[in-house]
Design a protein around this motif. Structure first.
Motif, short mmCIF file in Angstrom:
data_model
loop_
_atom_site.label_atom_id
_atom_site.label_comp_id
_atom_site.label_asym_id
_atom_site.label_seq_id
_atom_site.Cartn_x
_atom_site.Cartn_y
_atom_site.Cartn_z
N ILE A 1 0.86 -1.18 0.00
CA ILE A 1 0.00 0.00 0.00
C ILE A 1 0.90 1.24 0.00
O ILE A 1 1.80 1.33 0.83
CB ILE A 1 -0.92 0.05 1.24
N LEU A 2 0.65 2.14 -0.92
CA LEU A 2 1.38 3.40 -0.97
C LEU A 2 0.45 4.51 -0.52
O LEU A 2 -0.58 4.76 -1.15
CB LEU A 2 1.88 3.69 -2.39
N VAL A 3 0.80 5.16 0.59
CA VAL A 3 0.00 6.26 1.12
C VAL A 3 0.58 7.59 0.63
O VAL A 3 1.76 7.86 0.82
CB VAL A 3 -0.04 6.24 2.67
N LEU A 4 -0.27 8.40 0.02
CA LEU A 4 0.16 9.68 -0.55
C LEU A 4 0.09 10.78 0.51
O LEU A 4 -0.57 10.61 1.55
CB LEU A 4 -0.72 10.04 -1.74
N PRO A 5 0.75 11.91 0.28
CA PRO A 5 0.75 12.99 1.27
C PRO A 5 -0.64 13.50 1.66
O PRO A 5 -0.83 13.99 2.76
CB PRO A 5 1.57 14.09 0.58
N ASP A 6 -1.62 13.37 0.76
CA ASP A 6 -2.98 13.84 1.07
C ASP A 6 -3.82 12.81 1.81
O ASP A 6 -5.00 13.03 2.07
CB ASP A 6 -3.69 14.30 -0.21
N GLY A 7 -3.20 11.65 2.14
CA GLY A 7 -3.91 10.63 2.89
C GLY A 7 -4.58 9.57 2.04
O GLY A 7 -5.02 8.54 2.56
N THR A 8 -4.70 9.77 0.74
CA THR A 8 -5.23 8.74 -0.13
C THR A 8 -4.15 7.68 -0.36
O THR A 8 -2.97 7.90 -0.05
CB THR A 8 -5.69 9.32 -1.48
N PHE A 9 -4.54 6.54 -0.91
CA PHE A 9 -3.54 5.49 -1.09
C PHE A 9 -3.80 4.66 -2.33
O PHE A 9 -4.90 4.64 -2.88
CB PHE A 9 -3.46 4.60 0.16
N ILE A 10 -2.74 3.98 -2.77
CA ILE A 10 -2.75 3.11 -3.94
C ILE A 10 -2.33 1.73 -3.47
O ILE A 10 -1.36 1.59 -2.73
CB ILE A 10 -1.77 3.62 -5.03
N LYS A 11 -3.05 0.68 -3.93
CA LYS A 11 -2.78 -0.66 -3.41
C LYS A 11 -2.08 -1.60 -4.40
O LYS A 11 -1.25 -2.39 -3.99
CB LYS A 11 -4.09 -1.30 -2.95
N GLN A 12 -2.43 -1.59 -5.64
CA GLN A 12 -1.87 -2.57 -6.57
C GLN A 12 -0.42 -2.23 -6.93
O GLN A 12 -0.09 -1.07 -7.20
CB GLN A 12 -2.72 -2.64 -7.84
N SER A 13 0.43 -3.26 -6.97
CA SER A 13 1.86 -3.01 -7.17
C SER A 13 2.18 -2.32 -8.49
O SER A 13 2.98 -1.37 -8.52
CB SER A 13 2.65 -4.33 -7.06
N VAL A 14 1.58 -2.77 -9.59
CA VAL A 14 1.87 -2.14 -10.88
C VAL A 14 1.32 -0.72 -10.91
O VAL A 14 1.95 0.18 -11.49
CB VAL A 14 1.31 -2.98 -12.05
N ALA A 15 0.17 -0.48 -10.27
CA ALA A 15 -0.37 0.88 -10.18
C ALA A 15 0.58 1.78 -9.41
O ALA A 15 0.76 2.96 -9.75
CB ALA A 15 -1.75 0.85 -9.53
N ILE A 16 1.22 1.23 -8.37
CA ILE A 16 2.19 2.00 -7.59
C ILE A 16 3.40 2.35 -8.46
O ILE A 16 3.87 3.50 -8.45
CB ILE A 16 2.64 1.21 -6.35
N LEU A 17 3.88 1.38 -9.24
CA LEU A 17 5.01 1.66 -10.13
C LEU A 17 4.64 2.73 -11.16
O LEU A 17 5.44 3.63 -11.45
CB LEU A 17 5.45 0.38 -10.83
#
Length: 243
Positions: free
Chosen positions: A58-74
């Motif tokens: 899980i990648l948490v962004l500075p605004d508090g939202t997050f991205i979960k899928q690994s390829v989406a994170i890349l």
């Protein structure tokens, strides 16, 4: 200082993709990317201070939202490096190496083709493990025939991937500019299947290009893992396949 926080298991397959990418991209030690390892609770929950609900990565962004899928994170990291819009993104981009998604439309399409084949193979391999590895014997119903069928799809995809690596990784393995996000994703899968489950997916003599890719890439700093990388109790059971 604005930063991204990445929650993951160091040894997990999908988080491993991201760690290899961060090394190759030159962002592993970025002050704007905080890596937080999660642990498993007594109730089998993934826990860490500040971690959102759900599986990792899980990648948490500075605004508090997050991205979960690994390829989406890349893809997100590539996007902010290609076109940074905020000061912290510009800081990340200034430390990053060149684009890892291809330099033109044809190159980017090729990377998407490789990713699609690798993701299908990864899903089928996971299914094969759940149905055919002793690691899951006491957890869920097993079925060696279903496992074998899934592995057949995995091996088919290896043959489909073979032409994509013709002529690649033949030179100096230190040439970071030739590495793509597809390479990071593909290598992490090959390493995971071999080192944890004892399955060498590029052993077939017809897969000369993939074998060269694996042998060359595993010598890169981003790919090296210690002897005790995988938990012992998992590594003891995972390579034992049911008849």
């Amino acid at each position: 200082m604005a930063h991204l926080e990445l929650f993951l298991f160091t040894w997990g397959l999908y988080p491993r993709r991201i760690l290899i990418y961060l090394h190759e991209k030159g962002l592993f030690n970025s002050p704007h990317i905080k890596v937080t390892q999660v642990t498993i609770s007594a109730t089998a929950e993934m826990i860490a201070p500040g971690k959102p609900k759900g599986t990792v990565p899980i990648l948490v962004l500075p605004d508090g939202t997050f991205i979960k899928q690994s390829v989406a994170i890349l893809d997100y990291l590539e996007d902010i490096c290609d076109k940074p819009e905020e000061a912290w993104q510009q800081d990340i981009a200034s430390a990053a190496k060149t684009s890892m998604r291809g330099s033109n439309a044809r190159g980017r399409a090729t990377i998407r083709e490789i990713l699609a084949l690798v993701d299908e193979a990864t899903s089928m391999f996971g299914f094969a493990c759940h149905k055919g590895s002793k690691l899951f014997l006491e957890i869920e119903p097993t079925n060696s025939a279903a496992s074998s069928m899934a592995m057949g799809i995995v091996r088919r995809n290896m043959k489909l991937l073979e032409p994509y690596y013709e002529g690649r990784f033949e030179g100096d393995s230190s040439e970071a500019e030739k590495v793509t996000i597809a390479d990071c994703v593909f290598f992490s899968f090959l390493q995971f299947s071999r080192e944890l489950y004892g399955v060498d997916l590029v052993a077939d003599s017809e897969l000369r290009n993939l074998r060269r890719f694996y042998v060359t890439f595993k010598e890169r700093e981003s790919a090296k893992i210690p002897e005790d990388f995988y938990p012992l109790y998992i590594k003891e059971l995972a390579p034992i396949w049911l008849e």
